[in-house]
Write an enzyme that holds these catalytic residues in place. Sequence first.
Site, PDB file in Angstrom:
ATOM      1  N   THR A  13     -12.830 -13.020  28.823  1.00  0.00           N
ATOM      2  CA  THR A  13     -12.259 -13.447  27.539  1.00  0.00           C
ATOM      3  C   THR A  13     -11.162 -14.491  27.784  1.00  0.00           C
ATOM      4  O   THR A  13     -10.448 -14.435  28.791  1.00  0.00           O
ATOM      5  CB  THR A  13     -11.685 -12.253  26.738  1.00  0.00           C
ATOM      6  OG1 THR A  13     -10.643 -11.633  27.492  1.00  0.00           O
ATOM      7  CG2 THR A  13     -12.763 -11.230  26.401  1.00  0.00           C
ATOM      8  N   GLY A  14     -11.051 -15.437  26.875  1.00  0.00           N
ATOM      9  CA  GLY A  14      -9.988 -16.442  26.970  1.00  0.00           C
ATOM     10  C   GLY A  14     -10.170 -17.413  28.118  1.00  0.00           C
ATOM     11  O   GLY A  14      -9.259 -17.607  28.931  1.00  0.00           O
ATOM     12  N   GLY A  18      -6.037 -22.105  31.578  1.00  0.00           N
ATOM     13  CA  GLY A  18      -5.205 -21.196  32.368  1.00  0.00           C
ATOM     14  C   GLY A  18      -5.966 -20.228  33.250  1.00  0.00           C
ATOM     15  O   GLY A  18      -6.967 -20.584  33.885  1.00  0.00           O
ATOM     16  N   ILE A  19      -5.471 -19.001  33.268  1.00  0.00           N
ATOM     17  CA  ILE A  19      -5.982 -17.998  34.203  1.00  0.00           C
ATOM     18  C   ILE A  19      -7.448 -17.655  33.904  1.00  0.00           C
ATOM     19  O   ILE A  19      -8.275 -17.568  34.820  1.00  0.00           O
ATOM     20  CB  ILE A  19      -5.069 -16.749  34.147  1.00  0.00           C
ATOM     21  CG1 ILE A  19      -3.685 -17.092  34.751  1.00  0.00           C
ATOM     22  CG2 ILE A  19      -5.697 -15.565  34.859  1.00  0.00           C
ATOM     23  CD1 ILE A  19      -2.605 -16.046  34.549  1.00  0.00           C
ATOM     24  N   GLY A  20      -7.773 -17.488  32.628  1.00  0.00           N
ATOM     25  CA  GLY A  20      -9.158 -17.156  32.259  1.00  0.00           C
ATOM     26  C   GLY A  20     -10.124 -18.243  32.696  1.00  0.00           C
ATOM     27  O   GLY A  20     -11.226 -17.970  33.198  1.00  0.00           O
ATOM     28  N   SER A 139       0.550  -7.831  33.849  1.00  0.00           N
ATOM     29  CA  SER A 139       1.687  -8.725  34.127  1.00  0.00           C
ATOM     30  C   SER A 139       2.793  -7.932  34.801  1.00  0.00           C
ATOM     31  O   SER A 139       2.958  -6.734  34.520  1.00  0.00           O
ATOM     32  CB  SER A 139       2.237  -9.306  32.817  1.00  0.00           C
ATOM     33  OG  SER A 139       3.470  -9.972  33.058  1.00  0.00           O
ATOM     34  N   TYR A 154       5.731  -7.305  24.711  1.00  0.00           N
ATOM     35  CA  TYR A 154       4.710  -7.796  25.642  1.00  0.00           C
ATOM     36  C   TYR A 154       4.686  -6.924  26.909  1.00  0.00           C
ATOM     37  O   TYR A 154       3.641  -6.429  27.319  1.00  0.00           O
ATOM     38  CB  TYR A 154       5.017  -9.259  25.965  1.00  0.00           C
ATOM     39  CG  TYR A 154       4.154  -9.893  27.034  1.00  0.00           C
ATOM     40  CD1 TYR A 154       2.855 -10.298  26.753  1.00  0.00           C
ATOM     41  CD2 TYR A 154       4.646 -10.126  28.312  1.00  0.00           C
ATOM     42  CE1 TYR A 154       2.072 -10.894  27.726  1.00  0.00           C
ATOM     43  CE2 TYR A 154       3.882 -10.725  29.289  1.00  0.00           C
ATOM     44  CZ  TYR A 154       2.593 -11.116  28.998  1.00  0.00           C
ATOM     45  OH  TYR A 154       1.817 -11.706  29.970  1.00  0.00           O
TER      46      TYR A 154
HETATM   47  N1  LIG Z   1       0.875 -17.470  32.530  1.00  0.00           N
HETATM   48  C1  LIG Z   1       1.667 -16.550  33.057  1.00  0.00           C
HETATM   49  O1  LIG Z   1       2.777 -16.827  33.525  1.00  0.00           O
HETATM   50  C2  LIG Z   1       1.236 -15.108  33.067  1.00  0.00           C
HETATM   51  C3  LIG Z   1       2.027 -14.189  33.765  1.00  0.00           C
HETATM   52  C4  LIG Z   1       1.651 -12.870  33.796  1.00  0.00           C
HETATM   53  C5  LIG Z   1       0.506 -12.454  33.140  1.00  0.00           C
HETATM   54  N2  LIG Z   1      -0.240 -13.361  32.469  1.00  0.00           N
HETATM   55  C6  LIG Z   1      -1.446 -12.861  31.798  1.00  0.00           C
HETATM   56  O2  LIG Z   1      -2.570 -13.607  32.211  1.00  0.00           O
HETATM   57  C7  LIG Z   1      -3.509 -13.704  31.149  1.00  0.00           C
HETATM   58  C8  LIG Z   1      -3.826 -15.173  30.870  1.00  0.00           C
HETATM   59  O3  LIG Z   1      -2.617 -15.878  30.699  1.00  0.00           O
HETATM   60  P1  LIG Z   1      -2.604 -17.448  30.474  1.00  0.00           P
HETATM   61  O4  LIG Z   1      -1.257 -17.921  30.840  1.00  0.00           O
HETATM   62  O5  LIG Z   1      -3.788 -18.084  31.100  1.00  0.00           O
HETATM   63  O6  LIG Z   1      -2.753 -17.474  28.852  1.00  0.00           O
HETATM   64  P2  LIG Z   1      -2.952 -18.699  27.860  1.00  0.00           P
HETATM   65  O7  LIG Z   1      -2.584 -19.995  28.465  1.00  0.00           O
HETATM   66  O8  LIG Z   1      -2.269 -18.308  26.585  1.00  0.00           O
HETATM   67  O9  LIG Z   1      -4.547 -18.716  27.620  1.00  0.00           O
HETATM   68  C9  LIG Z   1      -5.125 -17.672  26.959  1.00  0.00           C
HETATM   69  C10 LIG Z   1      -6.600 -17.916  26.723  1.00  0.00           C
HETATM   70  O10 LIG Z   1      -7.050 -16.944  25.769  1.00  0.00           O
HETATM   71  C11 LIG Z   1      -7.469 -17.582  24.546  1.00  0.00           C
HETATM   72  N3  LIG Z   1      -6.995 -16.733  23.451  1.00  0.00           N
HETATM   73  C12 LIG Z   1      -5.713 -16.455  23.097  1.00  0.00           C
HETATM   74  N4  LIG Z   1      -5.686 -15.618  22.049  1.00  0.00           N
HETATM   75  C13 LIG Z   1      -6.989 -15.367  21.727  1.00  0.00           C
HETATM   76  C14 LIG Z   1      -7.619 -14.595  20.723  1.00  0.00           C
HETATM   77  N5  LIG Z   1      -6.911 -13.888  19.844  1.00  0.00           N
HETATM   78  N6  LIG Z   1      -8.974 -14.557  20.678  1.00  0.00           N
HETATM   79  C15 LIG Z   1      -9.720 -15.269  21.576  1.00  0.00           C
HETATM   80  N7  LIG Z   1      -9.174 -16.011  22.551  1.00  0.00           N
HETATM   81  C16 LIG Z   1      -7.831 -16.076  22.614  1.00  0.00           C
HETATM   82  C17 LIG Z   1      -6.807 -18.958  24.583  1.00  0.00           C
HETATM   83  O11 LIG Z   1      -7.493 -19.926  23.791  1.00  0.00           O
HETATM   84  P3  LIG Z   1      -7.095 -20.132  22.250  1.00  0.00           P
HETATM   85  O12 LIG Z   1      -5.606 -20.274  22.171  1.00  0.00           O
HETATM   86  O13 LIG Z   1      -7.848 -21.367  21.846  1.00  0.00           O
HETATM   87  O14 LIG Z   1      -7.581 -18.926  21.520  1.00  0.00           O
HETATM   88  C18 LIG Z   1      -6.914 -19.281  26.065  1.00  0.00           C
HETATM   89  O15 LIG Z   1      -8.234 -19.650  26.414  1.00  0.00           O
HETATM   90  C19 LIG Z   1      -2.864 -12.981  29.968  1.00  0.00           C
HETATM   91  O16 LIG Z   1      -3.312 -11.647  29.897  1.00  0.00           O
HETATM   92  C20 LIG Z   1      -1.378 -13.028  30.296  1.00  0.00           C
HETATM   93  O17 LIG Z   1      -0.645 -11.986  29.678  1.00  0.00           O
HETATM   94  C21 LIG Z   1       0.085 -14.671  32.420  1.00  0.00           C
END
Ligand SMILES: NC(=O)c1ccc[n+]([C@@H]2O[C@H](COP(=O)([O-])OP(=O)(O)OC[C@H]3O[C@@H](n4cnc5c(N)ncnc54)[C@H](OP(=O)(O)O)[C@@H]3O)[C@@H](O)[C@H]2O)c1
Length: 255
Positions: A13-14, A18-20, A139, A154
């Site tokens: 998902t997602g 980023g990470i996804g 996280s 969060y």
């Molecule tokens: N980045 C960090 O520093 C960090 C640190 C610790 C943990 N994490 C965890 O790692 C994971 C990914 O983080 P990330 O930084 O890659 O996140 P991100 O940049 O916000 O990307 C999230 C992805 O999910 C999609 N998304 C968000 N809300 C959605 C929804 N309601 N329905 C469907 N798709 C949705 C976004 O696309 P759209 O916006 O177009 O929907 C995007 O593809 C998360 O679980 C986050 O909590 C991240």
Amino acid sequence: MDLGLANKRAIVTGGSRGIGMAIADSLLKDGASIATCARGQEALERTIGHWRDQGATAFGSAVDVSDAEAFASWFESAVKQLGGLDIFVSNVTSMNQYQGIERWKQAFEADLLQHIRATELALPHLKQGNSPSIVYIASIASIMTANMPTETEYGAMKAALISYATQLANKLGKDNIRVNLVSPGPIYHENGFWQGVEKHKPDLFKRAAALSVFNRLGTSQEVANAAVFLASPAASNITGANLRVDGGTIKNVNF
Ligand SMILES: NC(=O)c1ccc[n+]([C@@H]2O[C@H](COP(=O)([O-])OP(=O)(O)OC[C@H]3O[C@@H](n4cnc5c(N)ncnc54)[C@H](OP(=O)(O)O)[C@@H]3O)[C@@H](O)[C@H]2O)c1
């Protein structure tokens, strides 16, 4: 090392940034096929088009995981397109987009309940899968109380996710389904949360980097490397694990 991912069928998902996106990309490079979703159609189509141009088997369409009915229908058609399901990576977050007193309900929905709903959709298919596994992206905000720009809700929901997933690992052993988590520290990527912090709160950005023993933020690929390993048959005796990918930001002894 051969991770044994050739011909595996995965939902991430997602996956539009980023990470996804890094996880989906790595699964594809190791020979898996993937389906992914995001709310924003344009970025998703661009990403999937890029993978397909390289000959990968990638599917996806826009859906909001919080819309239970729409997501259930998306999930079923994704499994159909893939021809089954072996790997489920639950990655979406709201990443602090909550507002007002209702924020706890929003956080519960966005950072816990949607993972559980998605898991219930995945399980009947995983039970028919080959070396099935689930990976959740949690996280270190779940256990960190200082120096985080993220909201209390969060971290609390990520902590609940870790508890849920670890209990699930125990329950699903009888079905040979492995369940693991990756807990990233601050991860820098294009259009990501920390790019915004770098721009608007540079002091905080520097402090976050300094918490890592390498004095930098992590990358999406570094998280993907851990997630893809845990998802793969190469991790066949690992279940219930929560692997930190945080550059040593958390300083306790991790027994
Ligand atoms: N980045 C960090 O520093 C960090 C640190 C610790 C943990 N994490 C965890 O790692 C994971 C990914 O983080 P990330 O930084 O890659 O996140 P991100 O940049 O916000 O990307 C999230 C992805 O999910 C999609 N998304 C968000 N809300 C959605 C929804 N309601 N329905 C469907 N798709 C949705 C976004 O696309 P759209 O916006 O177009 O929907 C995007 O593809 C998360 O679980 C986050 O909590 C991240």
